[in-house]
Scaffold this active site. Structure first.
Site, PDB file in Angstrom:
ATOM      1  N   GLY A  36       0.823  -1.216   0.000  1.00  0.00           N
ATOM      2  CA  GLY A  36       0.000   0.000   0.000  1.00  0.00           C
ATOM      3  C   GLY A  36       0.847   1.252   0.000  1.00  0.00           C
ATOM      4  O   GLY A  36       1.022   1.880   1.050  1.00  0.00           O
TER       5      GLY A  36
ATOM      6  N   SER B  69       1.133   3.572  -3.352  1.00  0.00           N
ATOM      7  CA  SER B  69       0.607   4.607  -4.263  1.00  0.00           C
ATOM      8  C   SER B  69      -0.751   5.117  -3.802  1.00  0.00           C
ATOM      9  O   SER B  69      -1.570   4.360  -3.255  1.00  0.00           O
ATOM     10  CB  SER B  69       0.456   4.035  -5.671  1.00  0.00           C
TER      11      SER B  69
ATOM     12  N   SER C 123      -2.073  -4.041  -5.894  1.00  0.00           N
ATOM     13  CA  SER C 123      -2.138  -5.373  -6.520  1.00  0.00           C
ATOM     14  C   SER C 123      -2.520  -6.414  -5.476  1.00  0.00           C
ATOM     15  O   SER C 123      -1.926  -6.461  -4.390  1.00  0.00           O
ATOM     16  CB  SER C 123      -0.780  -5.760  -7.112  1.00  0.00           C
TER      17      SER C 123
ATOM     18  N   GLU D 117      17.282  -5.544  -5.933  1.00  0.00           N
ATOM     19  CA  GLU D 117      17.075  -6.379  -7.125  1.00  0.00           C
ATOM     20  C   GLU D 117      16.847  -5.611  -8.420  1.00  0.00           C
ATOM     21  O   GLU D 117      15.842  -5.787  -9.092  1.00  0.00           O
ATOM     22  CB  GLU D 117      15.883  -7.321  -6.897  1.00  0.00           C
TER      23      GLU D 117
ATOM     24  N   THR E 190       7.985   4.522 -13.537  1.00  0.00           N
ATOM     25  CA  THR E 190       7.672   4.709 -14.960  1.00  0.00           C
ATOM     26  C   THR E 190       8.945   4.933 -15.787  1.00  0.00           C
ATOM     27  O   THR E 190       9.984   5.344 -15.255  1.00  0.00           O
ATOM     28  CB  THR E 190       6.739   5.926 -15.179  1.00  0.00           C
TER      29      THR E 190
ATOM     30  N   GLU F 125       9.535   7.304 -17.847  1.00  0.00           N
ATOM     31  CA  GLU F 125       9.946   8.718 -17.828  1.00  0.00           C
ATOM     32  C   GLU F 125      10.782   8.999 -16.585  1.00  0.00           C
ATOM     33  O   GLU F 125      11.823   9.679 -16.654  1.00  0.00           O
ATOM     34  CB  GLU F 125       8.718   9.646 -17.859  1.00  0.00           C
TER      35      GLU F 125
HETATM   36  C1  LIG Z   1      -0.042  -3.111 -12.915  1.00  0.00           C
HETATM   37  C2  LIG Z   1       0.326  -2.176 -11.807  1.00  0.00           C
HETATM   38  C3  LIG Z   1       0.518  -2.678 -10.525  1.00  0.00           C
HETATM   39  C4  LIG Z   1       0.809  -1.809  -9.471  1.00  0.00           C
HETATM   40  N1  LIG Z   1       0.899  -2.334  -8.211  1.00  0.00           N
HETATM   41  C5  LIG Z   1       1.065  -1.486  -7.160  1.00  0.00           C
HETATM   42  C6  LIG Z   1       1.021  -1.996  -5.816  1.00  0.00           C
HETATM   43  O1  LIG Z   1       0.853  -3.190  -5.581  1.00  0.00           O
HETATM   44  N2  LIG Z   1       1.163  -1.114  -4.804  1.00  0.00           N
HETATM   45  C7  LIG Z   1       1.375   0.222  -5.008  1.00  0.00           C
HETATM   46  O2  LIG Z   1       1.523   0.957  -4.047  1.00  0.00           O
HETATM   47  N3  LIG Z   1       1.415   0.737  -6.283  1.00  0.00           N
HETATM   48  C8  LIG Z   1       1.255  -0.088  -7.340  1.00  0.00           C
HETATM   49  N4  LIG Z   1       1.250   0.415  -8.636  1.00  0.00           N
HETATM   50  C9  LIG Z   1       1.356   1.849  -8.820  1.00  0.00           C
HETATM   51  C10 LIG Z   1       2.652   2.310  -9.478  1.00  0.00           C
HETATM   52  O3  LIG Z   1       3.712   2.265  -8.571  1.00  0.00           O
HETATM   53  C11 LIG Z   1       2.376   3.725 -10.006  1.00  0.00           C
HETATM   54  O4  LIG Z   1       1.389   3.630 -11.026  1.00  0.00           O
HETATM   55  C12 LIG Z   1       3.603   4.383 -10.565  1.00  0.00           C
HETATM   56  O5  LIG Z   1       4.513   4.666  -9.537  1.00  0.00           O
HETATM   57  C13 LIG Z   1       3.257   5.707 -11.307  1.00  0.00           C
HETATM   58  O6  LIG Z   1       2.497   6.526 -10.493  1.00  0.00           O
HETATM   59  P1  LIG Z   1       1.119   7.153 -10.995  1.00  0.00           P
HETATM   60  O7  LIG Z   1       0.277   6.067 -11.579  1.00  0.00           O
HETATM   61  O8  LIG Z   1       0.564   7.949  -9.863  1.00  0.00           O
HETATM   62  O9  LIG Z   1       1.494   8.125 -12.195  1.00  0.00           O
HETATM   63  P2  LIG Z   1       2.117   9.593 -12.060  1.00  0.00           P
HETATM   64  O10 LIG Z   1       3.257   9.558 -11.107  1.00  0.00           O
HETATM   65  O11 LIG Z   1       1.018  10.556 -11.798  1.00  0.00           O
HETATM   66  O12 LIG Z   1       2.654   9.792 -13.520  1.00  0.00           O
HETATM   67  C14 LIG Z   1       1.822  10.218 -14.604  1.00  0.00           C
HETATM   68  C15 LIG Z   1       2.712  10.470 -15.808  1.00  0.00           C
HETATM   69  O13 LIG Z   1       3.672  11.513 -15.501  1.00  0.00           O
HETATM   70  C16 LIG Z   1       4.983  11.050 -15.696  1.00  0.00           C
HETATM   71  N5  LIG Z   1       5.872  11.618 -14.663  1.00  0.00           N
HETATM   72  C17 LIG Z   1       5.641  11.643 -13.320  1.00  0.00           C
HETATM   73  N6  LIG Z   1       6.707  12.183 -12.693  1.00  0.00           N
HETATM   74  C18 LIG Z   1       7.620  12.484 -13.636  1.00  0.00           C
HETATM   75  C19 LIG Z   1       8.921  13.058 -13.605  1.00  0.00           C
HETATM   76  N7  LIG Z   1       9.509  13.412 -12.470  1.00  0.00           N
HETATM   77  N8  LIG Z   1       9.593  13.201 -14.790  1.00  0.00           N
HETATM   78  C20 LIG Z   1       9.002  12.839 -15.968  1.00  0.00           C
HETATM   79  N9  LIG Z   1       7.759  12.303 -16.053  1.00  0.00           N
HETATM   80  C21 LIG Z   1       7.079  12.127 -14.914  1.00  0.00           C
HETATM   81  C22 LIG Z   1       4.906   9.537 -15.546  1.00  0.00           C
HETATM   82  O14 LIG Z   1       5.965   8.896 -16.222  1.00  0.00           O
HETATM   83  C23 LIG Z   1       3.560   9.227 -16.164  1.00  0.00           C
HETATM   84  O15 LIG Z   1       3.669   9.147 -17.569  1.00  0.00           O
HETATM   85  C24 LIG Z   1       0.974  -0.426  -9.707  1.00  0.00           C
HETATM   86  C25 LIG Z   1       0.813   0.064 -11.004  1.00  0.00           C
HETATM   87  C26 LIG Z   1       0.474  -0.774 -12.036  1.00  0.00           C
HETATM   88  C27 LIG Z   1       0.286  -0.188 -13.405  1.00  0.00           C
END
Ligand SMILES: Cc1cc2nc3c(=O)[nH]c(=O)nc-3n(C[C@H](O)[C@H](O)[C@H](O)COP(=O)(O)OP(=O)(O)OC[C@H]3O[C@@H](n4cnc5c(N)ncnc54)[C@H](O)[C@@H]3O)c2cc1C
Length: 400
Positions: free
Chosen positions: A127, A129, A161, A244, A385, A387
Site C-alpha cells: 500500500g 501509491s 495489486s 534487485e 515509470t 519517464e
Molecule cells: C499493474 C500495476 C501494478 C501496481 N501495483 C502497485 C502496488 O501493488 N502497490 C502500489 O503501491 N502501487 C502499485 N502500482 C502503482 C505504481 O507504482 C504507479 O502507477 C507508478 O509509480 C506511477 O504513479 P502514478 O500512476 O501515480 O502516475 P504519475 O506519477 O502521476 O505519472 C503520470 C505520468 O507523468 C509522468 N511523470 C511523473 N513524474 C515524472 C517526472 N519526475 N519526470 C518525468 N515524467 C514524470 C509519468 O511517467 C507518467 O507518464 C501499480 C501500477 C500498475 C500499473
C-alpha cells in the site's frame, strides 16, 4: 566483467532443473496465464514444497534463513521456474517486505511474520501509491494519528495489486504533517481484516482482476505494528525500492516470449507456408534475438554490480536502463506474438473463467497471449515509470 559461461552456475541450473522435475506437481505446472501472481490455491502448496526443500526464501541471505544464493543464482532459479511454469511466490513478501523485516523489524515482529512468509500461509499486498502520489510517493497523504497504543489511519491507496486476496498490507502513512514531507512518513503492517478497510476492484484491459483501490476509514493499527521508528518510513522505502535491479527487465519472461516466437515460427500461414519463411517475420525474429542477447548481457552487468555491492549513482542508472529497455522489449515481443497469431488473435484473449472444454484450434498455443500482451502495457509504469527512469539516467550519467 566476464561473459564466458560460468560452469558452477550451469551445475546450479542442473540442480534447480532436477528439483523441478522431481517436485513440481503436474497439476500446478503451466497454470499462470499472465505475468502476475498465482492464486492462493496454487501459490501456497508450491511455497510449502520450496520450503520443505530449504528454498522457502530464495532471495534472502543464509543468516536470515534464506538460500544465500548470489544474484546470478537467483536469476537462474527464476528463469528455470518460469520455463517449468511453476506457480509464482508471493513476490511482494519475498522481495520487498521480507528484506525490510530482516533489516528493520523487532524480534517480536519477525517471530510474528517471517514463519508465514516461509510457509506461504500469509499473503501480502503493498500500500504505497495514492491518487496523486505515485512517482512523487513522498507526497502521500494517508494519515495515521496516534491514539494511545494505536494509530488511527484514514485515507486511500490505489493500484494495490492483489489487495482483495491479501491477508496483510504493508502501508506507508503520514504520521507528521509539520516536517519535511519525507521525514513525516512511517511504515505500518496492517491486518486486512481490521474494521474500516474497504477494497474495490479496478478491472484492467488484460481481462483480469489484480488491481484495487483500498480505503482506510478510522482503521486502528497497533503502534507495535510499526516497522522502525516513527518517521523512518522513507528510509525504509528507499531500502525496499533499491533491491534487485537485475530482475527489473524480467529476463525469464523475455526468454519465454522468445520460445513462444520460435514455436510460432513453425506455424503455417493461410497458404501453408511456415511463418519463418516470411522475410519480414524472420527479420523481426532476428532482431528480437539480438535485443534479447543485449538485455541478457546488461542483466549480467547489473548483477555483477549488485554482487560487488556497488550502490553508486552510475550502478543505479544501469538498473534504470535495464528497466526501460527490458520493459519496452516485453511490450514489443508480446505484441508481435499476438500480431503473428493473425486470425487466431481473438482466441488469444481468453475470458478468465474459460476452461479447457472451450478449446479451439490453436488454443494451446494462443490461450492467454493477448491477456499477457495487454498486461505488459503496464510494465513501463509499475516499478517506476519509464519517464522517471530516464530522469534518473539523465541525472546520474549526464548530470542533466
Ligand atoms: C499493474 C500495476 C501494478 C501496481 N501495483 C502497485 C502496488 O501493488 N502497490 C502500489 O503501491 N502501487 C502499485 N502500482 C502503482 C505504481 O507504482 C504507479 O502507477 C507508478 O509509480 C506511477 O504513479 P502514478 O500512476 O501515480 O502516475 P504519475 O506519477 O502521476 O505519472 C503520470 C505520468 O507523468 C509522468 N511523470 C511523473 N513524474 C515524472 C517526472 N519526475 N519526470 C518525468 N515524467 C514524470 C509519468 O511517467 C507518467 O507518464 C501499480 C501500477 C500498475 C500499473
Amino acid at each position: 566483467m566476464d561473459f564466458q559461461p560460468d560452469l558452477s552456475l550451469e551445475a546450479f541450473r542442473e540442480q534447480v532443473r532436477g528439483f523441478l522435475r522431481a517436485k513440481l506437481p503436474a497439476g500446478l505446472a503451466g497454470r499462470l496465464r499472465i505475468g502476475t501472481r498465482s492464486p492462493r490455491e496454487e501459490l501456497a502448496p508450491w511455497q510449502r514444497i520450496l520450503n520443505e526443500n530449504g528454498w522457502g526464501a530464495p532471495y534472502w541471505p543464509e543468516a536470515h534463513g534464506g538460500t544465500g544464493w548470489n544474484v546470478l543464482q537467483r536469476l537462474v532459479f527464476d528463469e528455470e521456474c518460469t520455463a517449468a511454469g511453476t506457480p509464482t511466490q508471493d513476490t511482494g513478501a519475498q522481495k520487498l517486505l521480507g528484506p525490510v523485516l530482516n533489516a528493520f523489524a523487532t524480534p517480536e515482529q519477525k517471530a510474528e511474520h517471517l514463519p508465514h512468509i516461509f510457509n506461504g500461509t500469509r499473503f501480502w499486498c503493498q500500500g504505497f501509491s495514492e491518487p496523486g502520489s505515485g512517482s512523487d510517493l513522498a507526497s502521500l497523504r494517508t494519515q495515521a494519528v496516534r491514539d494511545g497504543d494505536a494509530y488511527v489511519v484514514n485515507g486511500q491507496k490505489i493500484w494495490t495489486s492483489h489487495a482483495h486476496r491479501a491477508d496483510w498490507i504493508f502501508l506507508l502513512v503520514r504520521t507528521d504533517t509539520e516536517v519535511k514531507k519525507q521525514a513525516g512518513i512511517s511504515f505500518l503492517l496492517v491486518d486486512m481484516k481490521t474494521p474500516g478497510i474497504t477494497v474495490r476492484p479496478i478491472h484492467t484491459i488484460d481481462g483480469c482482476h489484480h488491481l484495487n483501490e483500498t480505503f482506510f476509514d478510522n482503521v486502528r493499527v497497533p503502534v507495535a505494528n510499526r516497522i522502525g521508528a516513527e518517521g523512518d518510513g522513507w528510509k525504509i522505502t528507499k531500502f525496499l525500492l533499491n533491491n534487485e535491479h537485475a530482475t527489473a527487465a524480467d529476463l525469464p519472461m523475455l526468454r519465454k516470449y522468445m520460445r513462444q516466437i520460435r514455436m510460432l515460427a513453425q506455424q503455417r500461414d493461410g497458404e501453408g507456408r511456415a511463418l519463418i519463411a516470411c522475410p519480414q517475420f524472420a527479420q523481426q525474429v532476428a532482431r528480437f534475438e539480438a535485443d534479447l542477447s543485449a538485455i541478457a548481457m546488461l542483466v549480467q552487468r547489473v548483477a555483477a554490480l549488485e554482487q560487488a555491492q556497488d550502490h553508486s549513482a552510475a550502478a543505479h542508472a544501469l538498473g534504470s536502463i535495464l528497466k526501460v529497455r527490458g520493459t519496452e522489449l516485453q511490450q514489443r515481443m508480446s505484441s508481435f506474438i499476438v500480431e503473428s497469431l493473425g486470425d487466431f488473435g481473438p482466441v488469444a484473449f481468453a475470458p478468465p473463467e474459460a476452461d479447457a472444454g472451450d478449446a479451439l484450434p490453436m488454443e494451446d498455443i494462443a490461450r492467454g497471449l493477448a491477456n499477457e500482451m495487454f498486461f505488459r502495457r503496464a510494465s513501463t509504469i509499475y516499478g517506476g515509470t519509464s519517464e522517471v527512469q530516464r530522469g534518473i539516467i539523465a541525472r546520474a550519467l549526464f548530470q542533466l
